[in-house]
Design an enzyme around this catalytic site. Structure first.
Site, PDB file in Angstrom:
ATOM      1  N   ASP A 238      39.389 -82.066 -46.586  1.00  0.00           N
ATOM      2  CA  ASP A 238      39.943 -82.941 -45.554  1.00  0.00           C
ATOM      3  C   ASP A 238      39.724 -82.332 -44.163  1.00  0.00           C
ATOM      4  O   ASP A 238      39.920 -81.120 -43.972  1.00  0.00           O
ATOM      5  CB  ASP A 238      41.448 -83.106 -45.818  1.00  0.00           C
ATOM      6  CG  ASP A 238      42.067 -84.209 -44.978  1.00  0.00           C
ATOM      7  OD1 ASP A 238      41.585 -85.343 -45.053  1.00  0.00           O
ATOM      8  OD2 ASP A 238      43.042 -83.920 -44.249  1.00  0.00           O
ATOM      9  N   GLU A 294      31.231 -67.796 -57.304  1.00  0.00           N
ATOM     10  CA  GLU A 294      31.728 -66.897 -58.355  1.00  0.00           C
ATOM     11  C   GLU A 294      31.759 -67.608 -59.705  1.00  0.00           C
ATOM     12  O   GLU A 294      31.913 -66.984 -60.735  1.00  0.00           O
ATOM     13  CB  GLU A 294      33.174 -66.464 -58.044  1.00  0.00           C
ATOM     14  CG  GLU A 294      33.323 -65.508 -56.891  1.00  0.00           C
ATOM     15  CD  GLU A 294      34.795 -65.414 -56.444  1.00  0.00           C
ATOM     16  OE1 GLU A 294      35.696 -65.867 -57.175  1.00  0.00           O
ATOM     17  OE2 GLU A 294      35.016 -64.884 -55.332  1.00  0.00           O
TER      18      GLU A 294
HETATM   19  C1  NOJ Z   1      41.492 -87.677 -43.446  1.00  0.00           C
HETATM   20  C2  NOJ Z   1      42.035 -88.435 -44.608  1.00  0.00           C
HETATM   21  O1  NOJ Z   1      40.988 -89.119 -45.244  1.00  0.00           O
HETATM   22  C3  NOJ Z   1      43.089 -89.348 -44.063  1.00  0.00           C
HETATM   23  O2  NOJ Z   1      43.523 -90.281 -45.017  1.00  0.00           O
HETATM   24  C4  NOJ Z   1      44.224 -88.496 -43.545  1.00  0.00           C
HETATM   25  O3  NOJ Z   1      45.195 -89.333 -42.956  1.00  0.00           O
HETATM   26  C5  NOJ Z   1      43.732 -87.509 -42.495  1.00  0.00           C
HETATM   27  N1  NOJ Z   1      42.527 -86.841 -42.887  1.00  0.00           N
HETATM   28  C6  NOJ Z   1      44.762 -86.447 -42.225  1.00  0.00           C
HETATM   29  O4  NOJ Z   1      44.879 -85.619 -43.331  1.00  0.00           O
END
Ligand code: NOJ
Length: 605
Positions: A238, A294
């Site tokens: 993310d 790893e």
């Molecule tokens: C990207 C994620 O896909 C989204 O759904 C989220 O709200 C934001 N990052 C924050 O984590």
């Protein structure tokens, strides 16, 4: 009919190469064991996929009960959005414990069973890791709140003295992606302002972690190993581009000052914003790659890398960093041949330069459904309530209640766009419900809305709930088979149109979106021209089948002996049909023609 269509061409044609066009043939390196380079990956938003206990929220047991469906669809892997303990203020992207499961979704035993079940179906498992921020209920943030700013506990976050005489102003002008200020005040024990502020690039419930702190590095490397040891095959990362912040937290530069220009004045790059795409982030992924290496077989990373250019994205894909990064240029593509072609060229050029495959994506849990995007809805220049900055996606989410005619158009184009994506070289991602042709639900009643974007903008921006409405499995109101027999709930209400779009209604019906996607996924797997293979534009053939037109894309895929031709007709007029074996088409072809707004694959083997 052209020579080619008559089958005269017997060798791999030379690349069609007008100025600036590219040779998209792949590197000779052997990547045959690297499943992620050509996989079709199915994204599951666990809350919206299948509910096993009737509480209205999807869960992991529900997913387990539907794995046969996914295996039958033919996908190679599943990417799960977060299912870790969380107050679910941002759908689980606000994590309390990266190594524990939220009871809404199940428990650790359920995840272990899920991983085992996936593997028994031959499905790889990718899970989400959220390293940019934690939940404000994470033990570290709770500990920080019991201490004074400047304490070692606060050092794991970004806690900075504000501006103004009494530090009553935030430290800089950074904005939250979800609306409003990116800083919230840190209070003293007695509830008064301390003058310090903590950073949250997203919701205030998602404080940004400080990646200058060794605890943060250790926590995530331990988390990677924890899940790899449990059999997880990869991670989707993310906000991959956001972990490192510029030293000193400088204000945003003026947009115009960000552009870097060539001697001729052409924009060639952008100075990144101070909270995105900082050079230091690459060192983190080099360390993570060492962790993945790893393991045998090696585990994979796919990055959510939202950066200014395809060139900057490719930096994350160097041989010692991430394996993949979503090509969001494709998500932004319009229903326009030139736009699509340029985006394809750009992605392939830059990914290939670092030896990485391209990752194609049209939908995910953050963007409006493709049926709605391509439905031809006319949008006002601004929202009409004085907000000049409303994005096209935001306007769509607010305004695009599709007429029956628009749904027909959107669905026809989405059929073509979906199978076109599946033909492109690299890996492809499908989001749950995309295979059913679900549209964006823009008219959710306000009391159901959950996206923090809605709350932070006081409803001005409706946010992403409309693409997260639970899956319809059966044509039976009210919950459309989302839950067990007799259950009536779904955490977001499903529109009545979900019945006709349900799996039950589409399964086995040759003209359905579901059967089209299934056919294309299987054709892609069984025909060696697809996957991570050579790709060249065949404008000579485009000219032969659609003389003088610029709304048709024709490409040839594969190598000697295993070649295929893909035709995408963007315009509404038909084109001549090549005289080759048809593999799959998004609309029925006649003996002589491919209709408008259609994609068709032909075998040249
Ligand atoms: C990207 C994620 O896909 C989204 O759904 C989220 O709200 C934001 N990052 C924050 O984590």
């Amino acid at each position: 009919m052209s020579e080619f269509i008559d089958g005269v061409i017997t060798e791999v044609p030379q690349q069609y190469s007008p100025a600036g066009e590219l040779d998209h043939r792949v590197h000779a390196d052997d990547h045959s064991n690297d499943w992620w380079r050509h996989a079709v990956v199915y994204e599951i938003y666990p809350r919206s996929f299948a509910d096993s206990n009737g509480d209205g929220a999807g869960d992991l047991r529900g997913v387990r009960s539907r794995l046969a469906y996914l295996a039958h669809l033919g996908v190679d892997a599943i990417w799960f959005n977060p299912f870790f303990t969380s107050p679910l203020l941002d759908g689980g992207y606000d994590v309390i414990d990266y190594r524990d499961i939220d009871p809404v979704f199940g428990d650790m035993a359920e995840v272990e069973a899920l991983i085992a079940d996936c593997h028994s179906y031959g499905l790889k498992v990718i899970i989400d890791v959220v390293p940019n921020h934690s939940s404000w209920e994470h033990r570290w943030f709770k500990e920080a709140l019991t201490t004074e700013p400047g304490s070692p506990a606060w050092a794991r976050y970004h806690c900075v003295l504000g501006k103004g005489v009494n530090h009553e102003l935030p430290p800089n002008n950074w904005r939250s992606v979800f609306g409003g200020n990116a800083w919230s005040p840190v209070k003293n024990a007695d509830g008064t302002d301390s003058g310090y502020w903590y950073l949250h690039i997203f919701d205030s419930s998602q404080p940004d972690l400080n990646w200058d702190h060794p605890d943060v590095h250790k926590e995530f490397e331990d988390t990677l190993r924890f899940w790899f040891d449990r059999g997880v095959d990869g991670f989707r990362i993310d906000v991959s581009h956001g972990l490192v912040k510029a030293a000193g937290y400088p204000d945003y530069p003026q947009h115009a000052d960000r552009a870097k220009r060539s001697a001729g004045g052409e924009i060639i790059d952008f100075e990144p914003l101070p909270h995105w795409d900082q050079d230091g982030v690459h060192e983190i992924y080099r360390a993570w790659r060492r962790v993945a290496n790893e393991y045998e077989p090696m585990r994979a990373f796919v990055g959510e890398v939202w950066v200014d250019t395809a060139q900057r994205r490719a930096k994350y894909l160097q041989h010692d960093e991430l394996h993949l990064a979503f090509n969001f240029g494709h998500v932004g593509a319009k229903w326009d041949a030139l736009d699509l072609r340029e985006r394809i060229n750009e992605a392939l050029l830059h990914d290939k330069a670092v030896g990485a495959p391209t990752t194609w994506v049209l939908e995910n849990h953050d963007v409006p459904r493709v049926v709605t995007r391509f439905a031809g809805v006319e949008l006002p220049k601004s929202s009409g309530d004085g907000d000049e900055n409303e994005s096209a996606d935001d306007a769509l989410r607010r305004l695009a209640v599709l007429t029956p005619e628009q749904r027909v158009v959107g669905t026809r184009r989405a059929r073509a766009a979906n199978i076109y994506m599946l033909s492109l070289p690299g890996s492809a991602y499908l989001y749950n419900g995309q295979e059913l042709g679900l549209f964006e639900v823009v008219d959710l009643p306000p009391q159901f809305r959950q996206d923090p974007v809605w709350f932070r903008t006081e409803g001005k921006v409706v946010g992403r709930d409309g693409c997260r409405v639970p899956m319809p499995w059966r044509n039976e109101a009210p919950a459309y088979g989302f839950g067990p027999d007799g259950s009536t709930q779904s955490w977001l209400p499903q529109p009545s149109a979900w019945g006709a779009l349900s799996v039950q209604e589409q399964q086995g019906r040759a003209d359905s979106m579901l059967e089209l996607i299934r056919t294309a996924v299987h054709a892609r797997k069984s025909h060696e021209a697809f996957g991570e293979t050579d790709f060249i534009w065949r404008d000579d053939i485009a000219e032969a089948i659609a003389p003088g037109r610029s709304d048709v894309l024709v490409s040839e895929h594969g190598g000697a002996g295993n070649r295929a031709l893909v035709v995408l007709v963007i315009g509404t007029d038909p084109v001549d049909r090549p005289d080759s074996e048809l593999l799959v088409a998004s609309q029925p072809l006649t003996d002589a023609q491919i209709p408008g707004e259609t994609c068709a694959w032909f075998s040249l083997s």
